[in-house]
Design an enzyme around this catalytic site. Structure first.
Site, short mmCIF file in Angstrom:
data_model
loop_
_atom_site.label_atom_id
_atom_site.label_comp_id
_atom_site.label_asym_id
_atom_site.label_seq_id
_atom_site.Cartn_x
_atom_site.Cartn_y
_atom_site.Cartn_z
N HIS A 127 19.31 -1.53 -9.40
CA HIS A 127 18.42 -1.10 -10.48
C HIS A 127 18.68 0.34 -10.92
CE1 HIS A 127 15.44 -4.52 -9.31
NE2 HIS A 127 16.47 -4.96 -10.00
N GLY B 42 11.75 -5.05 3.13
CA GLY B 42 10.86 -4.31 2.24
C GLY B 42 10.92 -4.68 0.79
N ASN C 126 16.24 -0.04 -4.84
CA ASN C 126 15.61 1.27 -4.96
C ASN C 126 16.48 2.24 -5.76
OD1 ASN C 126 13.74 0.13 -3.32
ND2 ASN C 126 14.40 1.16 -1.45
N VAL C 127 15.81 3.11 -6.49
CA VAL C 127 16.54 4.10 -7.28
C VAL C 127 16.61 5.44 -6.55
CG1 VAL C 127 16.06 2.94 -9.46
CG2 VAL C 127 14.47 4.69 -8.65
N TYR D 42 10.46 10.27 -14.87
CA TYR D 42 11.60 10.26 -13.94
C TYR D 42 11.86 11.65 -13.35
CZ TYR D 42 12.24 5.40 -15.01
OH TYR D 42 12.01 4.05 -15.12
P1 OAD Z 1 7.58 -4.33 -4.33
O1 OAD Z 1 6.60 -3.20 -4.48
O2 OAD Z 1 7.46 -5.49 -5.22
O3 OAD Z 1 7.52 -4.86 -2.85
C1 OAD Z 1 7.50 -4.00 -1.76
C2 OAD Z 1 7.53 -4.82 -0.50
O4 OAD Z 1 7.58 -3.90 0.59
C3 OAD Z 1 6.30 -5.71 -0.28
O5 OAD Z 1 6.75 -7.01 0.09
C4 OAD Z 1 5.58 -5.01 0.86
O6 OAD Z 1 4.92 -5.95 1.72
C5 OAD Z 1 6.72 -4.36 1.60
N1 OAD Z 1 6.37 -3.18 2.43
C6 OAD Z 1 5.35 -2.30 2.27
N2 OAD Z 1 5.40 -1.37 3.24
C7 OAD Z 1 6.48 -1.65 4.02
C8 OAD Z 1 7.08 -1.05 5.18
N3 OAD Z 1 6.56 0.07 5.71
N4 OAD Z 1 8.17 -1.62 5.71
C9 OAD Z 1 8.70 -2.76 5.17
N5 OAD Z 1 8.17 -3.36 4.09
C10 OAD Z 1 7.09 -2.82 3.52
O7 OAD Z 1 9.04 -3.66 -4.42
P2 OAD Z 1 10.45 -4.33 -4.72
O8 OAD Z 1 10.52 -5.71 -4.16
O9 OAD Z 1 11.48 -3.35 -4.33
O10 OAD Z 1 12.46 -2.35 -10.45
O11 OAD Z 1 10.40 -4.42 -6.30
C11 OAD Z 1 11.53 -4.88 -6.99
C12 OAD Z 1 11.70 -4.15 -8.29
O12 OAD Z 1 10.52 -4.23 -9.07
C13 OAD Z 1 11.93 -2.67 -8.14
O13 OAD Z 1 13.26 -2.34 -7.91
C14 OAD Z 1 11.46 -2.11 -9.45
C15 OAD Z 1 10.24 -2.96 -9.67
O14 OAD Z 1 9.90 -3.14 -10.95
C16 OAD Z 1 12.80 -1.36 -11.29
O15 OAD Z 1 12.36 -0.24 -11.25
C17 OAD Z 1 13.82 -1.75 -12.30
#
Ligand code: OAD
Length: 231
Positions: free
Chosen positions: A104, A170, A87-88, A53
């Site tokens: 989160h 995203g 997002n953190v 972190y």
């Molecule tokens: P993910 O990594 O699962 O998903 C990211 C999303 O962003 C995907 O659907 C990509 O297609 C999309 N993406 C990539 N580039 C992009 C861009 N330039 N513009 C828009 N979208 C884009 O991330 P999260 O859904 O945020 O938890 O993941 C959820 C949680 O899982 C996170 O908060 C984290 C993780 O484990 C913790 O840390 C507790």
């Protein structure tokens, strides 16, 4: 004033240089997520987790909000905007968004390991073994790890239920309960989804899909709200 509720995920920060979770190798900056984002990982190797972190904070301090974050902040000129983010990082705040709910947790907060109500702001990037709360226990990141409760979800649901417009940007919608937030939004409410890889979505009449990056997609959604829906 109409209320816009936004659910954002790692994809909105991708164009600011912060990696998403579920692309490429399935690792989070080279680590198995359970090593660095679970109570078991913390128990096994606190120094590793703290260092992880610390690196994330250094990265976030160097990152700048992109056009996606900035456009969402701009919407506050005409709408009430509540950003619910997974997002953190603090890029929504850096962009100027005034109402941000961190589902989160937050990189720049730390908390006691014996009394979770003792939460502190962290100046800078560093927290180490031996840094203690006022009751004498080791401090830990103020992050919701896998398997932990999501205390801010209740507030996020209240916001989703009163939204006039809902924007998802995203996120892969792979992690619950965050992924279920859209189910609390009214059936008649327009829902916009911005993501180059569309996440799985519940069937809904008022769904507007923008299969593109946040930096271009948020701008288009803002223009559509003002010019076509005249909200
Ligand atoms: P993910 O990594 O699962 O998903 C990211 C999303 O962003 C995907 O659907 C990509 O297609 C999309 N993406 C990539 N580039 C992009 C861009 N330039 N513009 C828009 N979208 C884009 O991330 P999260 O859904 O945020 O938890 O993941 C959820 C949680 O899982 C996170 O908060 C984290 C993780 O484990 C913790 O840390 C507790």
């Amino acid at each position: 004033m109409k209320k816009i509720v936004v659910l954002s995920g790692a994809g909105i920060s991708a164009e600011s240089g912060i990696r998403t979770f579920r692309d490429a190798d399935g690792l989070w900056e080279g680590h198995d997520v359970m090593e660095v984002a679970s109570p078991a990982g913390w128990k096994k190797d606190r120094a590793l987790v703290l260092d992880f972190y610390n690196q994330r904070r250094k990265q976030a301090l160097a990152a700048q909000p992109n056009a996606g974050h900035l456009e969402l902040a701009q919407l506050e000129q005409d709408y009430e905007v509540v950003v619910v983010t997974q997002n953190v990082d603090n890029l929504h705040e850096k962009a100027g968004s005034s109402q941000v709910i961190h589902l989160h947790g937050e990189l720049f907060k730390v908390r006691s390991t014996i009394d979770e109500s003792l939460v502190y702001d962290l100046d800078g990037w560093e927290m180490n073994l031996g840094d203690r709360c006022d009751k004498g226990s080791q401090l830990r990141p103020h992050i919701v790890w896998f398997g932990e409760m999501v205390p801010m979800m209740e507030e996020a649901v209240r916001e989703a239920m009163t939204a006039d417009v809902f924007i998802v940007v995203g996120t892969s919608l792979a992690v619950y309960p965050a992924a279920g937030l859209i189910n609390y939004v009214g059936a008649e409410v327009p829902k916009f989804v911005i993501d180059p890889n569309m996440p799985p979505l519940p069937a809904s009449d008022n769904l507007y899909l923008y299969p593109e990056k946040a930096t271009t997609g948020v701008k288009k959604v803002a223009a559509y709200l003002r010019e076509s829906l005249k909200l």
